[in-house]
Design an enzyme around this catalytic site. Structure first.
Site, mmCIF file in Angstrom:
data_model
loop_
_atom_site.group_PDB
_atom_site.id
_atom_site.type_symbol
_atom_site.label_atom_id
_atom_site.label_comp_id
_atom_site.label_asym_id
_atom_site.label_seq_id
_atom_site.Cartn_x
_atom_site.Cartn_y
_atom_site.Cartn_z
ATOM 1 N N HIS A 1 -3.621 0.711 -4.736
ATOM 2 C CA HIS A 1 -2.951 -0.414 -5.392
ATOM 3 C C HIS A 1 -3.276 -0.338 -6.886
ATOM 4 C CE1 HIS A 1 -1.980 -2.997 -1.787
ATOM 5 N NE2 HIS A 1 -2.764 -2.086 -1.268
ATOM 6 N N MET B 1 -1.694 -7.147 7.342
ATOM 7 C CA MET B 1 -2.691 -8.060 6.762
ATOM 8 C C MET B 1 -2.185 -8.728 5.482
ATOM 9 S SD MET B 1 -5.954 -5.505 7.141
ATOM 10 C CE MET B 1 -6.119 -4.424 8.563
ATOM 11 N N SER B 2 -0.879 -8.805 5.326
ATOM 12 C CA SER B 2 -0.352 -9.367 4.070
ATOM 13 C C SER B 2 0.945 -10.110 4.358
ATOM 14 C CB SER B 2 -0.104 -8.231 3.081
ATOM 15 O OG SER B 2 0.949 -7.394 3.530
ATOM 16 N N HIS C 1 -4.956 -9.596 -1.300
ATOM 17 C CA HIS C 1 -5.034 -9.836 0.137
ATOM 18 C C HIS C 1 -6.056 -10.923 0.439
ATOM 19 C CE1 HIS C 1 -3.644 -5.637 -0.251
ATOM 20 N NE2 HIS C 1 -2.953 -5.876 0.841
ATOM 21 N N TYR D 1 -8.040 -10.819 2.913
ATOM 22 C CA TYR D 1 -9.295 -10.200 3.358
ATOM 23 C C TYR D 1 -10.199 -9.772 2.198
ATOM 24 C CZ TYR D 1 -6.929 -5.697 2.505
ATOM 25 O OH TYR D 1 -6.249 -4.666 1.932
ATOM 26 N N GLU D 2 -9.640 -9.738 0.978
ATOM 27 C CA GLU D 2 -10.479 -9.412 -0.177
ATOM 28 C C GLU D 2 -11.399 -10.580 -0.527
ATOM 29 O OE1 GLU D 2 -8.366 -7.034 -3.441
ATOM 30 O OE2 GLU D 2 -6.699 -7.777 -2.238
ATOM 31 N N SER E 1 0.823 -1.216 0.000
ATOM 32 C CA SER E 1 0.000 0.000 0.000
ATOM 33 C C SER E 1 0.849 1.254 0.000
ATOM 34 C CB SER E 1 -0.851 0.077 1.274
ATOM 35 O OG SER E 1 -1.812 -0.901 1.302
ATOM 36 N N ALA F 1 2.755 -2.033 4.313
ATOM 37 C CA ALA F 1 2.437 -1.043 5.342
ATOM 38 C C ALA F 1 2.024 -1.829 6.579
ATOM 39 C CB ALA F 1 1.292 -0.161 4.865
ATOM 40 N N HIS G 1 -7.214 4.132 6.903
ATOM 41 C CA HIS G 1 -6.402 3.835 5.718
ATOM 42 C C HIS G 1 -5.756 5.098 5.152
ATOM 43 C CE1 HIS G 1 -4.979 1.467 2.383
ATOM 44 N NE2 HIS G 1 -5.600 2.218 1.509
ATOM 45 N N ASN H 1 1.592 3.643 11.124
ATOM 46 C CA ASN H 1 0.810 4.122 12.283
ATOM 47 C C ASN H 1 1.206 3.270 13.469
ATOM 48 O OD1 ASN H 1 -0.866 2.067 10.503
ATOM 49 N ND2 ASN H 1 -1.460 1.734 12.646
#
Ligand code: HPA
Length: 272
Positions: free
Chosen positions: A62, A212-213, A84, A86-87, A31, A114, A247, A236
């Protein structure tokens, strides 16, 4: 030949027909970090929607394309935008591009992301060399029958992140005056950010950053025998360590540190 190998053959045949021949390094740009691909020379761009058996990424920030060419004197195939879990993609789909890179004879994978900082000494904007990971995604891309021609049933993850590469990136950071943290990346499935309790749990478990990746891609890279270098941009502080998460902040922080990030990867690539 099994189905996966047949699909890989179709995908690589198409990619080669677009002028991609000699890939040395696969590059996954997370990201907000995709801009590095614009520095690839003699770039050949292939959007994901053209590529047989490739899914299409849905996350803003992306781009969704492969960029092939020369970066720091090395032949690279970069993913501008990744898939990802989560997609809603399967772990096998998420990691399919890594299999494609291996089938195109890449010997190494540079993976970036990220991430939220968990280590209390981290600050947003820090870069973190990943020295290990914790798979907390509740799944593994190697579940199911193993194709022994692609890799072993039980891959060794003792040195998932190649030690010699880690030493090189540390040396480059020092030479370039780029502050580089180092730590353990813990992969959550997302798409929710973690709760503060999960973040405390992750810290107790030994994690320095959460995201998450990356974990599935690194598992498959090791299954294929690729050497891995991983770098996180701490965009963050993780949940409970700052007021709220969004995001937008992730994208803004990557924007702020992109010069150092690009320098670190390009200068390191020169030495590999
Ligand atoms: N958690 C999970 N993934 C992330 C974060 C986070 O805090 N920041 C960027 N990606």
């Amino acid at each position: 030949m099994d189905l996966l190998q047949e699909k890989l053959k179709e995908t690589t045949t198409f990619i080669k027909s677009q002028g991609v021949d000699n890939v040395e390094f696969g590059l996954i740009l997370g990201s907000g970090l995709g801009e590095l691909a614009t520095e690839i020379q003699d770039a050949q761009i292939i959007t994901y929607d053209q590529i047989p058996h490739f899914p299409v990424s849905t996350v803003s920030g992306h781009a969704g394309q492969l960029v092939y060419g020369t970066l720091s004197g090395k032949k690279v195939l970069a993913m501008q935008g990744r898939f990802h879990y989560y997609e809603g993609h399967s772990m096998q789909t998420v990691t399919y591009p890594v299999r494609v890179m291996a089938a195109l004879k890449a010997h190494s994978l540079i993976v970036t992301n990220a991430a939220g900082g968990i280590n209390t000494s981290f600050e947003p904007g820090d870069l973190m060399l990943i020295n290990d990971h914790i798979n907390f995604m509740g799944n593994n891309p190697l579940f199911g029958p193993n194709d022994d021609e692609l890799g072993p049933r039980f891959p060794d993850m003792s040195e998932a992140y190649h030690l010699a590469y880690r030493q090189k990136v540390q040396a480059v950071a020092e030479k370039q005056g780029i502050a580089l943290r180092e730590g353990v990346y813990m992969g959550f499935s997302g798409p929710t950010y973690e709760t503060p309790a999960e973040v405390r749990f992750a810290r107790t478990a030994g994690a320095d950053a959460v995201g998450m990746s990356t974990v599935p891609e690194v598992i498959v890279a090791r299954h294929c025998g690729l050497n891995v270098l991983g770098v996180s941009c701490i965009t963050n502080l993780a949940a409970g360590m700052q007021k709220t998460l969004n995001h937008q902040e992730v994208v803004e922080t990557t924007e702020r540190v992109k010069v150092d990030f690009k320098t670190l990867i390009k200068e390191t690539l020169q030495t590999l």
